[in-house]
Design a protein around this motif. Structure first.
Motif, short mmCIF file in Angstrom:
data_model
loop_
_atom_site.label_atom_id
_atom_site.label_comp_id
_atom_site.label_asym_id
_atom_site.label_seq_id
_atom_site.Cartn_x
_atom_site.Cartn_y
_atom_site.Cartn_z
N ALA A 270 15.65 -17.82 58.53
CA ALA A 270 16.80 -17.03 58.09
C ALA A 270 18.08 -17.87 58.12
CB ALA A 270 16.96 -15.80 58.97
N LYS A 271 18.21 -18.75 59.13
CA LYS A 271 19.38 -19.63 59.20
C LYS A 271 19.36 -20.66 58.08
CE LYS A 271 19.90 -19.30 64.24
NZ LYS A 271 19.77 -20.03 65.52
N ASP A 272 18.16 -21.17 57.76
CA ASP A 272 18.04 -22.21 56.74
C ASP A 272 18.25 -21.69 55.32
OD1 ASP A 272 17.52 -24.02 58.72
OD2 ASP A 272 15.34 -24.06 58.42
N THR A 273 18.25 -20.37 55.16
CA THR A 273 18.37 -19.79 53.81
C THR A 273 19.72 -19.12 53.62
OG1 THR A 273 17.17 -17.85 54.68
CG2 THR A 273 15.89 -19.47 53.44
N PHE A 274 20.74 -19.69 54.20
CA PHE A 274 22.10 -19.16 54.03
C PHE A 274 22.47 -19.13 52.54
CE2 PHE A 274 26.64 -20.10 53.40
CZ PHE A 274 27.19 -19.00 54.04
N GLY A 275 23.00 -18.00 52.09
CA GLY A 275 23.42 -17.86 50.70
C GLY A 275 22.32 -17.44 49.75
N PHE A 276 21.09 -17.24 50.24
CA PHE A 276 19.99 -16.82 49.39
C PHE A 276 20.06 -15.32 49.12
CE2 PHE A 276 16.42 -20.17 49.56
CZ PHE A 276 17.34 -21.21 49.59
N SER A 277 19.67 -14.92 47.93
CA SER A 277 19.58 -13.50 47.61
C SER A 277 18.22 -12.97 48.05
CB SER A 277 19.75 -13.29 46.10
OG SER A 277 18.65 -13.85 45.40
N GLY A 278 18.05 -11.66 47.97
CA GLY A 278 16.77 -11.06 48.33
C GLY A 278 15.64 -11.57 47.45
N ALA A 279 15.92 -11.74 46.15
CA ALA A 279 14.91 -12.25 45.22
C ALA A 279 14.52 -13.68 45.57
CB ALA A 279 15.44 -12.18 43.79
N GLN A 280 15.49 -14.49 45.97
CA GLN A 280 15.18 -15.87 46.37
C GLN A 280 14.36 -15.91 47.65
OE1 GLN A 280 19.35 -17.19 46.22
NE2 GLN A 280 18.73 -18.76 44.75
#
Length: 498
Positions: A270-280
Motif C-alpha cells: 500500500a505504501k509502494d503504490t502511492f497515487g494509484f487508483s483503484g483500477a491500477q
C-alpha cells in the motif's frame, strides 16, 4: 398487420402505375428519401445506427455491493444517504426533506465511479439502467434528445416489469452531452442537454416510480452550470484517489481470492503504490498473479508484486539493448535521483532499477514516508531538486547532460510554475494570466539555477556512495530501498565530508 399490408400493397401499386404508363422514377426517388429520413431519425438507418431495444441499456441485476469497494467511506456514506431518501420516502417527508433528483460522481479515472453506481442500485433494490454520454451524441438534430426520452421510458417500464417503485439511471461520461453552452452552433448537443434538463425538471418528488439519476465525469469543470444547480444534480460526490488506508483495503479485496504468500506485507505494498487508483491497484494484483503463473509458483510473492507495481507504473519491460557506456550513465543518473530523494525525504526510496521499462532506461520508484496534500515552498523545492539530480550527476561525472533528463526537466518546470501560480516565488501573489511570458521565464530560470547549484553541492559530498553503489547496481540491475540506505548511511567517508 399494417406493416404486412403495406409490404403486399406496394408491389401492386407499382405494377398498376406501370400498366397505366406513368413514370414512377420520381415517385420511387421521393419514397426512398423519405424512408431514409424516417429510419435515420428513429436510429435504424445506415446513418443512425441500430435502434436500441427496450433493454439495450439495462443491467438486469447489479451484484456489486458497497462492501466490495475498498475505501471511499465518505463517498459511500453520502451515496447511501441519498438512496435512503428513496427507500424511506415517507420518513424523509416527515422531516420535510426534499428527495434528491441527481447525484454527480466526480474524480480521476479508475477510482470506482461506475462501481459506486452499481452498488447504489443494489443497495436501493431498484431497477437500474446505464448508458454512456457518447451514446447520445449524433450528427442529426433531435436524435440525442429522443434517446434521452427513451432512457427515462426504459427505467419506468423496467420498474413496472419488476414490480418496483424506484429506479436508478446511470449516465457515465456525462460531459459528452452536458458541456457548457457557449453560444456556438452545436444545436444537436444543445437539444440533447436541454432534453435532459427538461426530464429532470419533470421528475416530481412525489411521483411513482421514484427516479434517481447518477452521473459520472472526470471533468466537472466542463459541465454546464444548469446541470449543477440544486434541483437537478443536487449532490456532488468526489470519488478521489485512495489514501494509504483505502489502498490497503482495496489490495486486500483483490488479493483475497489469490494464492498470496503469507509473508507478503500488504501494508508495504500500500505504501509502494502511492497515487494509484483503484483500477491500477486491481491491475497490480492481477499482474502479480500473472507473474506467479509464468513461473509456476505456488504462491504470489513480494517479488511478483514488486514487478507488477513496476509494470503498472512504468509499462512492460522492453528489449532495448543499451551499450555499456549508456548503462553506466543511466546508473549514475538514477543513483543521483535516489541519493537526493533519500537525503531530503528519508525512507522515500523503494527501488533503484536499471532495467529498461516503458520509455525509460532506468528509474527510481519512490514511496513517500507520509502522505501529504499541503505543500510548502521548501517541499516543492525538494521535489524539484530530486528531478534535477539525475542531470546534475551526469554533469559531475561526464561533464555534460544527456537527453535522458527530458522528462525530469518537464516535471521540474511543472513544479516551478506551480510555485509561481500559488504565490510561493519571489514574484509574490500573482495571477499567471497577468504575467508576460518573459516574466514567468525569468523567474523560472532563477529558481532552476538556484536549485541546480544547491543540488550540485549536495551530490558532490556523496561521491563515496556513488562508487559503492555503482558497481552493485550495474551487476544486479536492481537495488531495494533498504540496501540502498545501508550503503548511503553506512559509508564513513560521507560522514566525514558532511
Amino acid at each position: 398487420m399494417t406493416k404486412e399490408w403495406l409490404i403486399g400493397a406496394v408491389p401492386v401499386v407499382i405494377i398498376f402505375l406501370l400498366f397505366m404508363g406513368i413514370n414512377i422514377g420520381p415517385i420511387l426517388f421521393i419514397a426512398l428519401i423519405g424512408a431514409l429520413l424516417y429510419f435515420t431519425l428513429n436510429g435504424q438507418g445506415p446513418f443512425g445506427g441500430n435502434k436500441r431495444s427496450k433493454t439495450s441499456h439495462e443491467i438486469k441485476e447489479s451484484v456489486t455491493t458497497f462492501d466490495q469497494i475498498g475505501g471511499q467511506e465518505r463517498a459511500k456514506q453520502e451515496l447511501k444517504e441519498a438512496i435512503d431518501f428513496l427507500k424511506e420516502d415517507q420518513l424523509a417527508k416527515d422531516y420535510g426533506i426534499r428527495p434528491l433528483k441527481g447525484i454527480l460522481l466526480t474524480g480521476p479515472p479508475g477510482t470506482g465511479k461506475t462501481l459506486m453506481a452499481k452498488a447504489a442500485a443494489n443497495y436501493a433494490e431498484a431497477a437500474f439502467v446505464a448508458a454512456s454520454g457518447s451514446e447520445f451524441v449524433e450528427m442529426y438534430v433531435g436524435v440525442g434528445a429522443g434517446r434521452i426520452r427513451d432512457l427515462f421510458k426504459e427505467v419506468k417500464q423496467l420498474t413496472e416489469e419488476k414490480n418496483l417503485n424506484r429506479g436508478i439511471i446511470f449516465i457515465d461520461e456525462i460531459d459528452a452531452i452536458g458541456g457548457k453552452r457557449e453560444g456556438k452552433q452545436q444545436k444537436e448537443y444543445d437539444q440533447t442537454l436541454n432534453q435532459l434538463l427538461t426530464e429532470m425538471d419533470g421528475m416530481a418528488t412525489n411521483e411513482q416510480p421514484r427516479i434517481l439519476i447518477i452521473a459520472a465525469t472526470n471533468r466537472k469543470d466542463m459541465l454546464d452550470p444548469a446541470l449543477l444547480r440544486p434541483g437537478r444534480f443536487d449532490r456532488h460526490i468526489v470519488v478521489d484517489l485512495p489514501d494509504l488506508t483505502a489502498r490497503k483495503q482495496i489490495l486486500t479485496i483483490h488479493f483475497k481470492q489469490k494464492p498470496i504468500d503469507p509473508k507478503c506485507d500488504v501494508d508495504q505494498v500500500a505504501k509502494d503504490t502511492f497515487g494509484f487508483s483503484g483500477a491500477q491497484l486491481e491491475s497490480v494484483a492481477n499482474e502479480a498473479a500473472i507473474y506467479a503463473f509464468r513461473e509456476k509458483s505456488p504462491t504470489i510473492t513480494m517479488l511478483h508484486i514488486s514487478a507488477a507495481i513496476d509494470k503498472v507504473m512504468m509499462g512492460e519491460q522492453t528489449d532495448k539493448e543499451s551499450t555499456d557506456e549508456e548503462k553506466k550513465r543511466v546508473a549514475f543518473h538514477e543513483l543521483g535521483h535516489a541519493i537526493v530523494s533519500e537525503i531530503l525525504r528519508p525512507h522515500s526510496v523503494s527501488q533503484v532499477v536499471l532495467t529498461p521499462r516503458g520509455g525509460a532506461l532506468g528509474y527510481v520508484r519512490q514511496s513517500p514516508p507520509k502522505e501529504q496534500y499541503l505543500y510548502t515552498k521548501s517541499n516543492i523545492e525538494e521535489q524539484i531538486m530530486v528531478c534535477l539530480a539525475g542531470a546534475v550527476t551526469e554533469e559531475i561525472y561526464y561533464g555534460e547532460r544527456s537527453t535522458g533528463s527530458k522528462n525530469d526537466f518537464e516535471q521540474a518546470m511543472n513544479y516551478v510554475h506551480h510555485m509561481i501560480d500559488t504565490g510561493l516565488s519571489s514574484l509574490g501573489i500573482v495571477t499567471l494570466e497577468h504575467l508576460s511570458k518573459e516574466q514567468i521565464q525569468k523567474e523560472a530560470d532563477a529558481i532552476i539555477s538556484y536549485l541546480l547549484e544547491k543540488t550540485h553541492q549536495m551530490l558532490k559530498k556523496y561521491d563515496p556512495v556513488f562508487h559503492d553503489s555503482f558497481q552493485i547496481l550495474l551487476d544486479e540491475e536492481r537495488m531495494n530501498g533498504e540496501r540502498f540506505r545501508e550503503l548511503l548511511h553506512g559509508n564513513k567517508n560521507v560522514k566525514e565530508i558532511s
